[in-house]
Design an enzyme around this catalytic site. Structure first.
Site, PDB file in Angstrom:
ATOM      1  N   GLU A  66       0.794  -1.229   0.000  1.00 42.54           N
ATOM      2  CA  GLU A  66       0.000   0.000   0.000  1.00 42.54           C
ATOM      3  C   GLU A  66       0.828   1.283   0.000  1.00 42.54           C
ATOM      4  O   GLU A  66       0.395   2.288  -0.541  1.00 42.54           O
ATOM      5  CB  GLU A  66      -0.945   0.002   1.214  1.00 42.54           C
ATOM      6  CG  GLU A  66      -1.988  -1.092   1.174  1.00 42.54           C
ATOM      7  CD  GLU A  66      -2.852  -1.030  -0.069  1.00 42.54           C
ATOM      8  OE1 GLU A  66      -3.350   0.071  -0.405  1.00 42.54           O
ATOM      9  OE2 GLU A  66      -3.015  -2.070  -0.723  1.00 42.54           O
ATOM     10  N   SER A  86     -52.671 -17.071  -4.930  1.00 38.53           N
ATOM     11  CA  SER A  86     -53.752 -17.847  -4.326  1.00 38.53           C
ATOM     12  C   SER A  86     -53.497 -18.212  -2.873  1.00 38.53           C
ATOM     13  O   SER A  86     -54.415 -18.660  -2.181  1.00 38.53           O
ATOM     14  CB  SER A  86     -53.975 -19.133  -5.133  1.00 38.53           C
ATOM     15  OG  SER A  86     -54.339 -18.821  -6.463  1.00 38.53           O
TER      16      SER A  86
END
Length: 695
Positions: free
Chosen positions: A104, A381
């Site tokens: 990094e 239903s």
């Protein structure tokens, strides 16, 4: 550039440079661009001075261990959807620090928040390719971005990020900045929990404390900073490649020897992708939310909580979902083209409300979205039993006199006015069947009779009954409500059927076990008390009809699993075959299943075809564990033999082809004779002919 991040649009000056391909830029041009960036960044530095780094001493969260019987199913750090464990820099292994710096910010201890050489290197690459490909952000810039800025990639944000980074470097020592970064950087998702900091990542993905990680594990954690979703997605090849790349960078920078790097690369991956060490992860997410609402956890220490989960039933549910979806895809291979088929399941113990099994989707790692509790879909239903329950309750109160399961309803063309328009319901087979009994209408899931009954009862009464049963989603009082056009969740509709199984008494569903340790029980808020949602008589009438659904109606395929004699249930299929449902129950367990596609595309299968087989496999597993009790009529209900098609008393004079034992509220059962509800020529058989002869 970070995984999934959109590329920013450069400002006009940079766009002009890029349009020329960087020709003639030279050192002066680069310095001009850098001066512009630095000037704008410094303008933000004084603002960054006002934004402090997070407190070093984040509250230590209690460890919450969840159990299902004697099995530990999850270990949580508190109940928040964010995991963060602060580890002082002095306790972070040197291998972890080196791995992060190598990937990094290798010049972290030699810059003032902005690494000019890294920026130049990134700018040269970006100009060469005509687009932003490298960021050149330092650890300090990344920290400023994660703590104080939005994640969007724009030039304006990058200027502010640079200014804040300079301010942080002026205000804090390097060790303080590095410690804050290591403890706050985002490292991916463990299911629905966002993991921040390497300490939390070590716990969630390596199942150990950060202080105990070895070199290869340190490299794996560092590799996840740039692409957490790739590294911790469950694909070992990606994780190994990321780890080895970090080890190679550490070797190139002299942080480890060649032999040490090779030895670390040879180690097998010792990690667990997010969520895989948790049993029943969808259930655990729901339990976490309930614990946050009801349990007062201590500020630290360890708490053990017993859940309601049945591990064997849960495993049967997960297996049934997997097998059921694979079976459907073999049958309909077109479903695999770009759209992933999904399913969800909920199993509730009616008397206690205990959630015994819960599956919220096909694969938790791919989608932690819980379709059992959060996906609202039209039940179709499946809503009709609620309509007829409201009708039986209205009959009990005298608002709809004479209605019984044997009453006849006209199944014929009808038009219902609503909001200035006319709605004409039709049955799924596009046919009308004349006069049919309530039982037949529900067993065969006929639409027109349900719509007629809803109009007679009143939509507001239907709404009140649905809400009393446990449906909390908003329902629209429109005529099509009777056919399930208002969306509900599987959790809600299964809870409603569990109320029917419990003879009309609603018990709020819970993921917590009834028996807790004294310390936890004392700090647990009581669950809402059971409430009477419907009378036991009306609830049993519906249950008795739904038992017929299993043997003669839309779920008659259940006879293939031998479940027709011990259960009641109802299929649900929405318009266009988009959603397939089935909810069935015994007195001891209610199980609901939904199958469909997330984007609402047509599934092309009915509830009986897609959802019933999944339900049947789980219900069979439950019955093997403990045979269910029988459905017993409550006081005030009598059973009488009638003809299923006509509703008339069973006798040699009344004819009829199918004699069944029907349930009636005491005093409403048909008494002697054939009655004159139907025309005489509708009575069948020899005795019908003889009766007409002498009339």
């Amino acid at each position: 550039m970070r995984e999934g991040a959109p590329r920013p649009d450069p400002p006009p000056l940079v766009r002009r440079i890029l349009s020329r391909g960087g020709a003639g830029l030279g050192r002066k041009g680069i310095l001009l661009v850098l001066a512009l960036v630095s000037g704008l960044g410094l303008a933000w530095a004084w603002i960054g001075w006002q934004w402090p780094l997070p407190d070093r001493h984040i509250d230590i969260l209690p460890t919450v261990r969840l159990y299902a019987g004697s099995e530990e199913i999850a270990v949580l750090e508190g109940t928040a959807p964010r995991a963060q464990v602060w580890v002082p820099l002095g306790q972070v292994p040197r291998s972890v620090v080196n791995a992060v710096l190598a990937t990094e910010d290798r010049r972290f201890f030699r810059h003032w928040g902005i690494d000019i050489w890294a920026v130049l290197r990134a700018a040269r690459s970006d100009l060469r390719h005509g687009q932003v490909r490298q960021g050149g952000s330092t650890i300090t810039q990344q920290l400023a971005r994660s703590l104080f800025l939005s994640p969007e990639r724009t030039w304006g944000r990058k200027f502010r990020e640079a200014g804040i980074a300079v301010a942080l470097e002026l205000r804090y020592p390097k060790t303080r900045i590095l410690e804050a970064y290591l403890n706050s950087v985002y490292l991916g998702q463990d299911g629905s929990v966002a993991v921040h900091g390497l300490g939390a990542a070590a716990r969630h993905f390596l199942r150990k404390e950060l202080t105990a990680v070895q070199l290869d594990e340190a490299a794996l954690l560092a590799s996840a900073i740039r692409a957490p979703n790739r590294v911790f997605s469950g694909e070992a090849a990606r994780a190994r490649a990321g780890r080895d790349a970090v080890l190679q960078a550490m070797r190139e920078q002299g942080m480890v020897s060649e032999a040490t790097a090779r030895q670390a690369m040879a180690r097998p991956l010792r990690w667990r992708p997010g969520g895989t060490f948790v049993q029943a992860p969808y259930f655990v997410d729901v339990a976490r939310e309930e614990i946050a609402r009801r349990v007062s956890l201590p500020p630290s220490g360890e708490v053990r909580i017993q859940t309601s989960l049945d591990p064997r039933l849960q495993r049967a549910a997960e297996r049934s979902i997997r097998d059921g979806l694979e079976r459907i895809e073999r049958r309909r291979p077109g479903l695999e083209q770009g759209r992933l088929l999904q399913a969800a399941l909920v199993a509730i113990e009616p008397a206690s409300g205990s959630i015994r099994a819960l599956v919220g989707g096909r694969r938790y790692l791919e989608s932690p979205f819980n379709r059992a509790t959060r996906a609202a879909r039209q039940p179709g239903s499946l809503f009709k039993p609620i309509v007829f329950l409201a009708a039986f309750e209205a009959e009990r109160e005298g608002s709809l006199p004479g209605l019984t399961p044997a009453s006849l309803i006209a199944d014929e063309p009808t038009a219902i006015g609503a909001a200035g328009e006319t709605w004409a319901p039709h049955n799924i087979d596009r046919r009308f069947h004349g006069s049919v009994t309530v039982r037949r209408a529900l067993e065969e899931s006929l639409n027109v009779p349900a719509a007629r009954v809803a109009q007679d009862v009143g939509l507001n009464r239907v709404l009140r009954v649905a809400q009393a049963l446990g449906i909390e989603s908003p329902l629209s009082p429109v005529p099509s409500l009777a056919l399930g056009t208002s969306e509900v969740t599987l959790w809600e509709i299964t809870s409603a059927f569990a109320t029917l199984a419990n003879q009309g008494v609603r018990v709020t569903p819970t993921t917590l076990g009834l028996a807790q340790s004294r310390a936890v029980a004392a700090s647990t808020a009581p669950a809402p008390p059971p409430t009477r949602a419907a009378s036991p008589e009306s609830s049993f009438l519906i249950t008795h009809i739904l038992r017929g659904v299993m043997s003669r109606g839309t779920a008659r395929a259940s006879t293939g699993w031998g479940l027709q004699d011990v259960s009641a249930g109802k299929t649900g299929t929405t318009d266009g075959l988009r959603d397939a449902w089935f909810v069935g129950y015994t007195p001891d367990l209610a199980i609901g299943v939904w199958v469909g596609l997330d984007d609402g595309s047509p599934l092309g299968l009915t509830g009986a075809e897609a959802a019933l087989p999944v339900w049947a496999a789980v219900m069979q597993a439950a019955i093997r564990q403990a045979p269910p009790r029988r459905f017993e009529p409550p006081a005030g209900v009598v059973l009488a033999a009638v003809d299923r098609d006509t509703g008339r008393p069973a006798s040699i004079w009344c004819g009829g082809r199918t004699v069944i034992e029907e349930a009636f509220r005491a005093g409403s059962e048909p008494r002697g004779g054939c009655g004159d509800v139907l025309l005489a020529d509708q009575v069948g058989g020899f005795f019908g002919w003889l009766r007409r002869l002498f009339q």
